[in-house]
Design an enzyme around this catalytic site. Sequence first.
Site, PDB file in Angstrom:
ATOM      1  N   CYS A   8       0.805  -1.219   0.000  1.00 39.24           N
ATOM      2  CA  CYS A   8       0.000   0.000   0.000  1.00 39.24           C
ATOM      3  C   CYS A   8       0.835   1.265   0.000  1.00 39.24           C
ATOM      4  O   CYS A   8       0.648   2.152  -0.818  1.00 39.24           O
ATOM      5  CB  CYS A   8      -0.944  -0.035   1.189  1.00 39.24           C
ATOM      6  SG  CYS A   8      -1.810   1.493   1.515  1.00 39.24           S
ATOM      7  N   GLU A  47      -8.462  32.343   4.838  1.00 36.22           N
ATOM      8  CA  GLU A  47      -8.433  30.997   4.245  1.00 36.22           C
ATOM      9  C   GLU A  47      -8.840  31.122   2.783  1.00 36.22           C
ATOM     10  O   GLU A  47      -9.676  31.949   2.437  1.00 36.22           O
ATOM     11  CB  GLU A  47      -9.397  30.112   5.058  1.00 36.22           C
ATOM     12  CG  GLU A  47      -9.940  28.887   4.375  1.00 36.22           C
ATOM     13  CD  GLU A  47      -8.880  27.842   4.054  1.00 36.22           C
ATOM     14  OE1 GLU A  47      -8.011  27.562   4.896  1.00 36.22           O
ATOM     15  OE2 GLU A  47      -8.927  27.321   2.925  1.00 36.22           O
ATOM     16  N   ASP A  81      -0.825  28.073   9.926  1.00 37.86           N
ATOM     17  CA  ASP A  81      -0.945  26.620   9.793  1.00 37.86           C
ATOM     18  C   ASP A  81      -1.019  26.293   8.308  1.00 37.86           C
ATOM     19  O   ASP A  81      -2.052  25.880   7.794  1.00 37.86           O
ATOM     20  CB  ASP A  81      -2.221  26.164  10.538  1.00 37.86           C
ATOM     21  CG  ASP A  81      -2.387  24.655  10.532  1.00 37.86           C
ATOM     22  OD1 ASP A  81      -1.480  23.939  10.056  1.00 37.86           O
ATOM     23  OD2 ASP A  81      -3.442  24.185  11.004  1.00 37.86           O
ATOM     24  N   CYS A  98       3.002  20.899   8.986  1.00 35.23           N
ATOM     25  CA  CYS A  98       2.941  19.463   8.712  1.00 35.23           C
ATOM     26  C   CYS A  98       4.138  19.040   7.875  1.00 35.23           C
ATOM     27  O   CYS A  98       4.158  17.948   7.313  1.00 35.23           O
ATOM     28  CB  CYS A  98       1.626  19.102   8.027  1.00 35.23           C
ATOM     29  SG  CYS A  98       1.317  20.043   6.554  1.00 35.23           S
TER      30      CYS A  98
HETATM   31  N1  SAH Z   1      -5.867  25.645  10.660  1.00 34.03           N
HETATM   32  C1  SAH Z   1      -6.813  24.761  10.047  1.00 34.03           C
HETATM   33  C2  SAH Z   1      -6.467  24.367   8.604  1.00 34.03           C
HETATM   34  C3  SAH Z   1      -5.041  24.038   8.298  1.00 34.03           C
HETATM   35  S1  SAH Z   1      -4.745  23.236   6.740  1.00 34.03           S
HETATM   36  C4  SAH Z   1      -7.058  23.559  10.918  1.00 34.03           C
HETATM   37  O1  SAH Z   1      -6.306  23.284  11.839  1.00 34.03           O
HETATM   38  O2  SAH Z   1      -8.047  22.852  10.685  1.00 34.03           O
HETATM   39  C5  SAH Z   1      -4.196  24.500   5.711  1.00 34.03           C
HETATM   40  C6  SAH Z   1      -5.292  25.353   5.128  1.00 34.03           C
HETATM   41  O3  SAH Z   1      -4.686  26.350   4.322  1.00 34.03           O
HETATM   42  C7  SAH Z   1      -6.285  24.639   4.220  1.00 34.03           C
HETATM   43  O4  SAH Z   1      -7.582  24.875   4.701  1.00 34.03           O
HETATM   44  C8  SAH Z   1      -6.072  25.295   2.853  1.00 34.03           C
HETATM   45  O5  SAH Z   1      -7.261  25.409   2.107  1.00 34.03           O
HETATM   46  C9  SAH Z   1      -5.527  26.645   3.222  1.00 34.03           C
HETATM   47  N2  SAH Z   1      -4.709  27.369   2.247  1.00 34.03           N
HETATM   48  C10 SAH Z   1      -3.845  26.864   1.328  1.00 34.03           C
HETATM   49  N3  SAH Z   1      -3.204  27.855   0.693  1.00 34.03           N
HETATM   50  C11 SAH Z   1      -3.651  29.023   1.204  1.00 34.03           C
HETATM   51  C12 SAH Z   1      -3.342  30.406   0.955  1.00 34.03           C
HETATM   52  N4  SAH Z   1      -2.437  30.769   0.044  1.00 34.03           N
HETATM   53  N5  SAH Z   1      -3.989  31.338   1.689  1.00 34.03           N
HETATM   54  C13 SAH Z   1      -4.902  30.977   2.625  1.00 34.03           C
HETATM   55  N6  SAH Z   1      -5.231  29.697   2.895  1.00 34.03           N
HETATM   56  C14 SAH Z   1      -4.618  28.728   2.193  1.00 34.03           C
END
Ligand code: SAH
Length: 460
Positions: free
Chosen positions: A84, A340, A388, A415
Amino acid sequence: MSKTATPIKKNELVTIQFEDMTHEGNGVGKINGYPIFVPNVIPGEIAKVKAIKVKKNFAIGKLIELEHVSPERVDPPCDVYLQCGGCQLQHMSYQLQLEMKQKQVENALKKIGHIQHVKVEPTIGMEDPWRYRNKVQIPVGEKAGELITGFYRQKSHDIIEGMDRCIITSEVNDRMVEAVRAIASKLGISAYDEQTHRGILRHIMVRTGENTGQTMIVLVTRTNELPHKKKLIEQLTQNFPSITSIMQSVNQERTNVILGRRTKCLWGKEYIYDTIGEIKFAISAKSFYQVNPTQTKALYDKTLAFANLTGGETVIDAYCGIGTISLFLAERAKKVYGVEIVPEAIEDAKQNAKLNGIRNTEFVVGQAEKVMPWWTAQGLKPDVIVVDPPRKGCDEALLQAMLQMKPDRIVYVSCNPSTLARDLQILEDGGYQTQKVQPVDMFPQTAHVETLVKLQRRYP
Ligand code: SAH
């Protein structure tokens, strides 16, 4: 010009000792400095391996026989572990997995970020590191006139057959996938075929709120129409009362992206609820929501601790998704601004604020790197910024915007240790000090690691 000879040729066997592990979970062994990357081994082990790919600067090997076995080696409990590739660390004790993740973060900070002074805390692990995922997205194929589901074999798009469970996915989601497969198969709904770009059902996605037990099923189809949908819905909802939402995502493109642009509600609500701590969240099909609820709580509690709020602060939550972190912080802050890129997620975030009676948040759709400078121009002066970002890390423009805003502290949730380290160096050069580094095991059995960092401004 002569081609430099590699110390090993394709299909050649060699016995090596593994010294290290890559961020993908492969063991690294060397012949005179030339690295061979091999899955399913543990640093310290000695093994006979076969070179299956040989490049100028490295080779990929396959484990043939272990000659010295690590005391940390365990039998992977999943039957399809090696085929996998979704998990990379099942052959290691959980304690070693946690230690390797801590080391991985340490290495990235030192080698990529040139940050030497900071201690990386031991990884926060799970008591029971199995069956934790609240979401599954599984490809659908066909065999002998039946629908089959299973993850893709590593580096291919062949579905692994006979894969009736995934032991990092919650049991309820496993059962739901099987139910959808069996019912859709009986109704004669065809599977999408990537080669011919024909057929209907591409993926089955299931997400269940851990604390509410509500399930959303998303049927990803190539076609706008889903044949037999009435019967499919009837049989699913009659047999599984936990289903509160059935959605269809139409994806007409030839692409590896799973969800399509359009989402339709076939039955029930367009979202499910879940709770993290005291806060309730509505989550729609396209919104990002952390996949490991237990560890999410641990992550957000730490985020709150690192943010060190006293009630008077203005906070920005960049890359806020459905506002999970924002709402967690709002109780202890004067005001929280979230940004976001996915419009549906911001809709959820606004609804979630209302749902919880939280009035001191404001959410904006857009690219964080564009919205932050705009906020600065409006005179917004945050005391704390939480970021994040996705795996590629923060956009350079976003890092610059943060440096201009000069918050007292920054909490970076990451991450990907490599992009984290790269970004930390920029923030350090811009006047911040990395004070705390806390890895959290959001994805046990896989090589992924989540890291939380607290940065403090050095001077006012
Ligand atoms: N803090 C949240 C989500 C983190 S994941 C939690 O803990 O649930 C990262 C997020 O960044 C995703 O929702 C994605 O859609 C968003 N994202 C990706 N590129 C972005 C950008 N350039 N500006 C704003 N948001 C973005």
